[in-house]
Design an enzyme around this catalytic site. Structure first.
Site, PDB file in Angstrom:
ATOM      1  N   GLY A  89       0.857  -1.020  -0.008  1.00  0.00           N
ATOM      2  CA  GLY A  89       0.109   0.040   0.039  1.00  0.00           C
ATOM      3  C   GLY A  89       0.804   1.145   0.046  1.00  0.00           C
ATOM      4  N   ALA A  90       1.867   1.393  -0.809  1.00  0.00           N
ATOM      5  CA  ALA A  90       3.068   2.508  -0.730  1.00  0.00           C
ATOM      6  C   ALA A  90       2.359   3.578  -1.880  1.00  0.00           C
ATOM      7  CB  ALA A  90       4.151   2.018  -0.928  1.00  0.00           C
ATOM      8  N   ARG A 112       0.001   5.589  -1.787  1.00  0.00           N
ATOM      9  CA  ARG A 112      -0.457   6.870  -1.158  1.00  0.00           C
ATOM     10  C   ARG A 112      -0.394   6.755   0.293  1.00  0.00           C
ATOM     11  NH1 ARG A 112      -6.067   6.331  -1.253  1.00  0.00           N
ATOM     12  NH2 ARG A 112      -6.216   4.216  -1.771  1.00  0.00           N
ATOM     13  N   ASP A 158      -3.410  -7.414  -4.993  1.00  0.00           N
ATOM     14  CA  ASP A 158      -4.258  -7.476  -4.076  1.00  0.00           C
ATOM     15  C   ASP A 158      -4.079  -8.331  -2.712  1.00  0.00           C
ATOM     16  OD1 ASP A 158      -6.705  -7.384  -2.354  1.00  0.00           O
ATOM     17  OD2 ASP A 158      -7.995  -7.632  -4.036  1.00  0.00           O
ATOM     18  N   ASN A 214       2.014  -2.309   5.435  1.00  0.00           N
ATOM     19  CA  ASN A 214       1.187  -0.846   5.864  1.00  0.00           C
ATOM     20  C   ASN A 214      -0.111  -0.919   5.245  1.00  0.00           C
ATOM     21  OD1 ASN A 214       0.889   2.077   5.757  1.00  0.00           O
ATOM     22  ND2 ASN A 214       0.745   1.489   3.527  1.00  0.00           N
ATOM     23  N   SER A 235      -2.692   0.343  14.664  1.00  0.00           N
ATOM     24  CA  SER A 235      -3.456   1.340  14.790  1.00  0.00           C
ATOM     25  C   SER A 235      -4.111   1.659  16.208  1.00  0.00           C
ATOM     26  CB  SER A 235      -4.798   1.298  13.852  1.00  0.00           C
ATOM     27  OG  SER A 235      -5.642   2.475  14.262  1.00  0.00           O
ATOM     28  N   TYR A 258     -12.671  -3.004  11.748  1.00  0.00           N
ATOM     29  CA  TYR A 258     -11.395  -2.370  11.402  1.00  0.00           C
ATOM     30  C   TYR A 258     -10.869  -2.602  12.708  1.00  0.00           C
ATOM     31  CZ  TYR A 258      -7.845   1.408  10.590  1.00  0.00           C
ATOM     32  OH  TYR A 258      -6.791   1.868  10.467  1.00  0.00           O
ATOM     33  N   LYS A 296      -7.108  -4.554  13.537  1.00  0.00           N
ATOM     34  CA  LYS A 296      -6.180  -4.058  14.207  1.00  0.00           C
ATOM     35  C   LYS A 296      -5.719  -4.424  15.546  1.00  0.00           C
ATOM     36  CE  LYS A 296      -5.226  -1.413  10.704  1.00  0.00           C
ATOM     37  NZ  LYS A 296      -3.996  -1.630   9.962  1.00  0.00           N
ATOM     38  N   ILE A 349      -3.888  10.234  11.529  1.00  0.00           N
ATOM     39  CA  ILE A 349      -2.823  10.711  10.095  1.00  0.00           C
ATOM     40  C   ILE A 349      -3.594  11.290   9.034  1.00  0.00           C
ATOM     41  CG2 ILE A 349      -0.956  10.022   8.993  1.00  0.00           C
ATOM     42  CD1 ILE A 349      -0.229   9.564  11.925  1.00  0.00           C
TER      43      ILE A 349
HETATM   44  N1  LIG Z   1      -4.670   7.409   8.443  1.00  0.00           N
HETATM   45  C1  LIG Z   1      -4.724   7.038   9.717  1.00  0.00           C
HETATM   46  O1  LIG Z   1      -5.175   7.843  10.607  1.00  0.00           O
HETATM   47  C2  LIG Z   1      -4.412   5.848  10.233  1.00  0.00           C
HETATM   48  C3  LIG Z   1      -4.172   5.649  11.676  1.00  0.00           C
HETATM   49  C4  LIG Z   1      -3.921   4.407  12.131  1.00  0.00           C
HETATM   50  C5  LIG Z   1      -3.484   3.315  11.141  1.00  0.00           C
HETATM   51  N2  LIG Z   1      -3.610   3.757   9.815  1.00  0.00           N
HETATM   52  C6  LIG Z   1      -3.362   2.400   8.936  1.00  0.00           C
HETATM   53  O2  LIG Z   1      -2.166   2.993   8.211  1.00  0.00           O
HETATM   54  C7  LIG Z   1      -2.182   1.938   7.162  1.00  0.00           C
HETATM   55  C8  LIG Z   1      -2.279   3.018   5.577  1.00  0.00           C
HETATM   56  O3  LIG Z   1      -3.289   3.903   5.868  1.00  0.00           O
HETATM   57  P1  LIG Z   1      -3.451   5.300   5.074  1.00  0.00           P
HETATM   58  O4  LIG Z   1      -4.142   6.227   5.823  1.00  0.00           O
HETATM   59  O5  LIG Z   1      -2.331   5.680   4.409  1.00  0.00           O
HETATM   60  O6  LIG Z   1      -4.441   4.732   3.925  1.00  0.00           O
HETATM   61  P2  LIG Z   1      -4.859   5.406   2.453  1.00  0.00           P
HETATM   62  O7  LIG Z   1      -4.394   6.546   2.134  1.00  0.00           O
HETATM   63  O8  LIG Z   1      -6.311   4.910   2.298  1.00  0.00           O
HETATM   64  O9  LIG Z   1      -3.985   4.411   1.557  1.00  0.00           O
HETATM   65  C9  LIG Z   1      -4.136   2.887   1.658  1.00  0.00           C
HETATM   66  C10 LIG Z   1      -2.955   2.113   0.792  1.00  0.00           C
HETATM   67  O10 LIG Z   1      -3.129   0.830   0.944  1.00  0.00           O
HETATM   68  C11 LIG Z   1      -3.476   0.116  -0.378  1.00  0.00           C
HETATM   69  N3  LIG Z   1      -4.182  -1.032  -0.198  1.00  0.00           N
HETATM   70  C12 LIG Z   1      -5.585  -0.967   0.214  1.00  0.00           C
HETATM   71  N4  LIG Z   1      -6.281  -2.295   0.135  1.00  0.00           N
HETATM   72  C13 LIG Z   1      -5.274  -3.045  -0.609  1.00  0.00           C
HETATM   73  C14 LIG Z   1      -5.112  -4.288  -1.071  1.00  0.00           C
HETATM   74  N5  LIG Z   1      -5.998  -5.082  -0.733  1.00  0.00           N
HETATM   75  N6  LIG Z   1      -4.124  -4.748  -1.506  1.00  0.00           N
HETATM   76  C15 LIG Z   1      -2.885  -3.913  -1.718  1.00  0.00           C
HETATM   77  N7  LIG Z   1      -2.834  -2.612  -1.323  1.00  0.00           N
HETATM   78  C16 LIG Z   1      -4.044  -2.223  -0.917  1.00  0.00           C
HETATM   79  C17 LIG Z   1      -3.916   1.307  -1.266  1.00  0.00           C
HETATM   80  O11 LIG Z   1      -3.668   0.977  -2.580  1.00  0.00           O
HETATM   81  P3  LIG Z   1      -4.414   1.897  -3.914  1.00  0.00           P
HETATM   82  O12 LIG Z   1      -3.862   3.110  -3.864  1.00  0.00           O
HETATM   83  O13 LIG Z   1      -3.925   1.054  -5.105  1.00  0.00           O
HETATM   84  O14 LIG Z   1      -5.956   2.237  -3.426  1.00  0.00           O
HETATM   85  C18 LIG Z   1      -3.303   2.532  -0.630  1.00  0.00           C
HETATM   86  O15 LIG Z   1      -1.972   2.409  -1.417  1.00  0.00           O
HETATM   87  C19 LIG Z   1      -3.527   1.352   7.005  1.00  0.00           C
HETATM   88  O16 LIG Z   1      -3.218  -0.040   7.533  1.00  0.00           O
HETATM   89  C20 LIG Z   1      -4.338   1.969   7.965  1.00  0.00           C
HETATM   90  O17 LIG Z   1      -5.321   1.030   8.857  1.00  0.00           O
HETATM   91  C21 LIG Z   1      -4.006   4.627   9.408  1.00  0.00           C
END
Ligand SMILES: NC(=O)c1ccc[n+]([C@@H]2O[C@H](COP(=O)([O-])OP(=O)(O)OC[C@H]3O[C@@H](n4cnc5c(N)ncnc54)[C@H](OP(=O)(O)O)[C@@H]3O)[C@@H](O)[C@H]2O)c1
Length: 258
Positions: free
Chosen positions: A11-12, A14, A62, A89, A149, A162, A166, A195
């Site tokens: 998931g790198a 974005r 995926d 990630n 998380s 979710y 986690k 974040i």
């Molecule tokens: N944002 C927060 O506040 C927060 C807080 C705590 C933990 N987290 C955790 O941090 C991690 C990243 O979150 P984020 O906020 O950066 O999310 P995001 O902006 O929604 O980005 C998600 C990334 O994961 C990829 N992805 C989603 N489903 C996938 C799958 N089935 N196979 C491969 N790639 C997949 C997406 O790919 P595409 O670009 O191709 O769609 C994207 O690159 C997650 O595990 C999330 O639970 C986030």
């Protein structure tokens, strides 16, 4: 073979994963930029790394699909010949936030497959590859980092699936840390708070308000680079006598206050 250490970051394309990929790329790591559907975003991550003189390769997979996970690991080894770091990630929030009394089985299964089952079996597969590479003398002290998380312990009643995924990530970290210590493969969980990414964009106003009202001791949004710096510290080997450790990157959200 390239002598750069190699990181596979899921998931790198974005958000937090992109932040991690850019930080590793800037520190001389070759990076496999995994994504699911957004090829343009993944290309942008790759371009940013290569423009700065680094090496990166986008690989679509995926994580919920076993065949895709296999292909992702095979591609990593084919392109770069080794893997020194896995960052689990990629993750998703439920497509629709529903109260726990209305959670659907379809949403539960989808979120658990991406956030927990996928990382479990990807870690298993990469760990096997790392052990083989260690035995061949091709890598030194490989590591695994899971992005958890605060939802592992903070109840959000409209995204139970979710939170459960986690919480499971916490045990996944402990189990692989225990199993892989004998090989010198340390496993860590980095646990972000709120974040600023696409994932939180739908609830931006709510979190703006909560932060302004004192939710977190450090009163600001976290940025992907805040998480990336913690991952980089682990990747660069600054926590050699720690494994199964949880690193909170949450502005102090986890502190109980009176
Ligand atoms: N944002 C927060 O506040 C927060 C807080 C705590 C933990 N987290 C955790 O941090 C991690 C990243 O979150 P984020 O906020 O950066 O999310 P995001 O902006 O929604 O980005 C998600 C990334 O994961 C990829 N992805 C989603 N489903 C996938 C799958 N089935 N196979 C491969 N790639 C997949 C997406 O790919 P595409 O670009 O191709 O769609 C994207 O690159 C997650 O595990 C999330 O639970 C986030």
């Amino acid at each position: 073979m390239d002598s750069r250490r190699v990181a596979l970051v899921t998931g790198a394309g974005r958000g937090i994963g992109r932040g991690i990929a850019l930080a590793l790329g800037a520190h001389g790591w070759a990076v496999v930029v995994n994504y699911r559907g957004n090829a343009d975003a993944a290309d942008e991550t790759v371009q940013s790394i290569t423009r700065a003189g680094g090496r990166a390769q986008a690989v679509q997979a995926d994580l919920a699909a076993a065949a895709d996970r296999s292909r992702l690991v095979d591609a990593t080894l084919e392109v770069f010949g080794r893997v020194d770091l896995l960052v689990n990630n990629a993750g998703m929030a439920p497509r629709v936030r529903r109260d726990i009394l209305e959670t659907t089985e379809a949403s539960y299964d989808e979120v658990m497959a991406v956030n927990l089952k996928g990382p479990f079996f990807l870690t298993q597969r990469v760990a096997q590859a790392m052990i083989a590479l260690l035995e061949a003398g091709s890598v030194e002290a490989p590591k695994i980092v899971n992005i958890g998380s605060v939802s592992a312990y903070a109840s959000s009643l409209n995204r139970a699936e979710y939170c459960i995924s986690k919480a499971g990530m916490g045990m996944l970290t402990a189990l692989f840390a225990d199993r892989l210590a004998e090989y010198g493969i340390n496993v860590y969980e980095v646990r972000p708070g709120i974040i600023d990414t696409d994932m939180t964009s739908a609830v931006k106003e709510k979190y703006n308000r909560l932060i302004a009202d004192g939710l977190t001791p450090i009163a600001r949004w976290g940025q992907p680079n805040d998480v990336a710096r913690a991952v980089l510290a682990i990747a660069e080997g600054y926590l050699p006598f720690s494994t199964g450790e949880v690193i909170n990157v949450d502005g102090g959200f986890h502190l109980r206050r009176l």
